[in-house]
Design a protein around this motif. Structure first.
Motif, PDB file in Angstrom:
ATOM      1  N   TRP A 139      60.803 -67.175 -10.491  1.00 40.01           N
ATOM      2  CA  TRP A 139      59.745 -68.396 -10.156  1.00 40.01           C
ATOM      3  C   TRP A 139      58.360 -67.545 -10.542  1.00 40.01           C
ATOM      4  O   TRP A 139      57.456 -68.286 -10.566  1.00 40.01           O
ATOM      5  CB  TRP A 139      59.729 -68.462  -8.830  1.00 40.01           C
ATOM      6  CG  TRP A 139      61.070 -69.224  -8.380  1.00 40.01           C
ATOM      7  CD1 TRP A 139      62.176 -68.997  -7.904  1.00 40.01           C
ATOM      8  CD2 TRP A 139      61.117 -70.884  -8.565  1.00 40.01           C
ATOM      9  NE1 TRP A 139      62.913 -70.059  -7.513  1.00 40.01           N
ATOM     10  CE2 TRP A 139      62.519 -71.211  -8.305  1.00 40.01           C
ATOM     11  CE3 TRP A 139      60.315 -71.752  -9.170  1.00 40.01           C
ATOM     12  CZ2 TRP A 139      62.724 -72.433  -8.241  1.00 40.01           C
ATOM     13  CZ3 TRP A 139      60.606 -72.859  -9.148  1.00 40.01           C
ATOM     14  CH2 TRP A 139      61.885 -73.335  -8.683  1.00 40.01           C
TER      15      TRP A 139
ATOM     16  N   ARG B 167      65.443 -65.548  -0.716  1.00 45.22           N
ATOM     17  CA  ARG B 167      65.328 -66.844  -0.690  1.00 45.22           C
ATOM     18  C   ARG B 167      63.978 -67.220  -1.161  1.00 45.22           C
ATOM     19  O   ARG B 167      62.920 -66.477  -1.202  1.00 45.22           O
ATOM     20  CB  ARG B 167      65.479 -67.149   1.139  1.00 45.22           C
ATOM     21  CG  ARG B 167      66.615 -67.154   1.429  1.00 45.22           C
ATOM     22  CD  ARG B 167      66.427 -67.511   2.950  1.00 45.22           C
ATOM     23  NE  ARG B 167      67.683 -66.805   3.845  1.00 45.22           N
ATOM     24  CZ  ARG B 167      69.082 -67.560   3.731  1.00 45.22           C
ATOM     25  NH1 ARG B 167      69.110 -68.631   3.226  1.00 45.22           N
ATOM     26  NH2 ARG B 167      69.763 -66.929   4.425  1.00 45.22           N
ATOM     27  N   TYR B 168      63.744 -68.484  -1.517  1.00 43.50           N
ATOM     28  CA  TYR B 168      62.745 -68.952  -2.084  1.00 43.50           C
ATOM     29  C   TYR B 168      62.721 -70.624  -1.754  1.00 43.50           C
ATOM     30  O   TYR B 168      63.647 -71.223  -1.656  1.00 43.50           O
ATOM     31  CB  TYR B 168      62.587 -69.018  -3.413  1.00 43.50           C
ATOM     32  CG  TYR B 168      61.505 -68.942  -4.342  1.00 43.50           C
ATOM     33  CD1 TYR B 168      60.648 -67.683  -4.318  1.00 43.50           C
ATOM     34  CD2 TYR B 168      60.508 -69.845  -4.669  1.00 43.50           C
ATOM     35  CE1 TYR B 168      59.450 -67.459  -4.909  1.00 43.50           C
ATOM     36  CE2 TYR B 168      59.369 -70.097  -5.101  1.00 43.50           C
ATOM     37  CZ  TYR B 168      58.792 -68.616  -5.249  1.00 43.50           C
ATOM     38  OH  TYR B 168      57.631 -68.715  -5.823  1.00 43.50           O
TER      39      TYR B 168
ATOM     40  N   ILE C 281      59.320 -66.668   1.810  1.00 46.27           N
ATOM     41  CA  ILE C 281      59.903 -65.961   0.562  1.00 46.27           C
ATOM     42  C   ILE C 281      60.107 -64.573   0.548  1.00 46.27           C
ATOM     43  O   ILE C 281      59.466 -63.763   1.041  1.00 46.27           O
ATOM     44  CB  ILE C 281      58.634 -66.183  -0.597  1.00 46.27           C
ATOM     45  CG1 ILE C 281      58.201 -67.471  -1.057  1.00 46.27           C
ATOM     46  CG2 ILE C 281      59.172 -65.345  -2.245  1.00 46.27           C
ATOM     47  CD1 ILE C 281      56.853 -67.933  -1.815  1.00 46.27           C
TER      48      ILE C 281
ATOM     49  N   ARG D 134      62.817 -63.741  -6.641  1.00 49.73           N
ATOM     50  CA  ARG D 134      61.353 -64.004  -7.035  1.00 49.73           C
ATOM     51  C   ARG D 134      61.109 -63.916  -8.385  1.00 49.73           C
ATOM     52  O   ARG D 134      60.173 -64.734  -8.954  1.00 49.73           O
ATOM     53  CB  ARG D 134      60.574 -63.153  -6.220  1.00 49.73           C
ATOM     54  CG  ARG D 134      60.278 -63.565  -4.829  1.00 49.73           C
ATOM     55  CD  ARG D 134      59.583 -62.585  -4.185  1.00 49.73           C
ATOM     56  NE  ARG D 134      60.401 -61.354  -3.829  1.00 49.73           N
ATOM     57  CZ  ARG D 134      60.221 -60.338  -2.937  1.00 49.73           C
ATOM     58  NH1 ARG D 134      59.231 -60.521  -1.907  1.00 49.73           N
ATOM     59  NH2 ARG D 134      61.007 -59.267  -2.855  1.00 49.73           N
TER      60      ARG D 134
END
Ligand code: DAH
Length: 335
Positions: free
Chosen positions: A325, A200-201, A196, A322
């Motif tokens: 999410w 990007r996740y 993470i 992030r």
């Protein structure tokens, strides 16, 4: 036993106890004490042998029962009065306001994508997130050596099952379900073993488009992407293609959309190129047609795949993936 009880004072005692009972619970206790199965009266009634005693005791029972019933009724009435007085509901008072939420930015973008493609006559579909290696890689013509097949890159359950790494397996499902012409967009979650970071996740969303028909060309792909990018980002946008490689398209390209912050002049968001990368696309590789039993000579097709997080970030200028999410309402309420 009955001889030890003074039957003359019994009803008077009971009457005093009834009068002293201030609640429905208390009157119930009195009832149990003077009339219950273990009361002196009940025990004595069980022992009755002669008519006279029987009449006496039954007389007492009826009297006490009436006293208890009257008191019970009075207490119940008083309780009802109290509640009617105290528990008044003012139906004219305004109600508590319900907090109305709104759609998460990813859901908003998802619906925009759906609308853009529905307007082009595409079918919207949703496929499985647990895929087989066959559909996620083999039928999409991934070579044996492709790095995405590594358990270090993708989440495998076992040798044959993997969390889909892209929405591209939807292409296979769609082509196997029914014969072309076929125009579909598939939207959903995909999974990759990435750490993470701000960009990007390990879970994210993609939309995957596929058109299969006779005589489709790169120009059709470009026109379609131009239409969709303008729906998502505004009518001024331009689209360009850079050559690339994907296992399931030939030729493969990466589409860019002109930067909306600077209008193409160059800025931080587009890293001073004037263009923003949008994903992958290309003409369906003949091997993929063969893998689903379609004749590559008879049919042509184009496909594309783009990330929804990226689209939401660009639309709203969200610098860190992030935020999409974490579910922090202070962030989400802004969109
Ligand atoms: N599946 C690719 C990825 O996740 C994106 C992609 C490239 C989709 C080319 C396509 C395509 O449909 O034709 O990187």
């Amino acid at each position: 036993m009955s001889s030890t009880v003074d039957w003359e004072s019994y009803p008077r005692e009971a009457e005093a106890a009834v009068a002293a009972a201030g609640s429905l619970d208390a009157i119930e206790d009195v009832r149990v004490q003077y009339l219950g199965r273990r009361s002196a009266l009940a025990l004595a009634l069980r022992e009755v042998r002669d008519r006279e005693t029987g009449m006496l005791l039954n007389g007492i029972r009826q009297k006490v029962e009436a006293l208890v019933a009257d008191r019970e009724q009075a207490l119940a009435d008083a309780e009802l009065d109290r509640r009617l007085r105290e528990e008044v509901v003012d139906v004219t008072l305004p109600g508590d306001e319900l907090a109305v939420g709104h759609l998460h930015p990813i859901t908003q973008v998802r619906r925009m994508v759906e609308n853009a493609f529905l307007g082009l006559g595409y079918e919207v579909r949703d496929d499985r997130e647990v895929e087989t290696v066959e559909y996620n890689f083999d039928k999409l013509a991934f070579d044996e050596w492709h790095p995405a097949r590594s358990p270090r890159a993708s989440f495998f359950f076992d040798d044959r099952h993997v969390l889909r790494t892209e929405t591209s397996p939807s292409q296979i499902h769609a082509m196997e379900e029914r014969p072309p012409p076929l125009y579909m967009v598939s939207i959903g979650r995909v999974y990759r073993r990435d750490a993470i970071t701000a960009t990007r996740y390990p879970i994210f969303h993609q939309f995957e488009g596929l058109a299969v028909d006779r005589g489709l060309t790169l120009a059709d792909l470009k026109g379609t992407l131009l239409h969709v990018m303008r729906q998502l980002y505004g009518p001024e946008r331009r689209v360009r293609f850079r050559t690339h490689y994907f296992p399931f398209t030939e030729p493969s390209i990466e589409p860019d959309v002109s930067c909306g912050i600077c209008g193409g002049a160059g800025c931080r968001t587009c890293k001073f190129t004037g263009w923003i990368e949008m994903g992958g696309a290309g003409m369906v590789d003949p091997r993929v047609f063969e893998n689903v039993g379609l004749d590559p000579e008879a049919w042509g097709g184009f496909a594309f795949g783009c990330g929804l997080e990226r689209t939401a970030q660009l639309r709203h200028d969200i610098p860190d993936i992030r935020a999409l999410w974490e579910g922090d309402l202070r962030v989400l309420r802004q969109f």
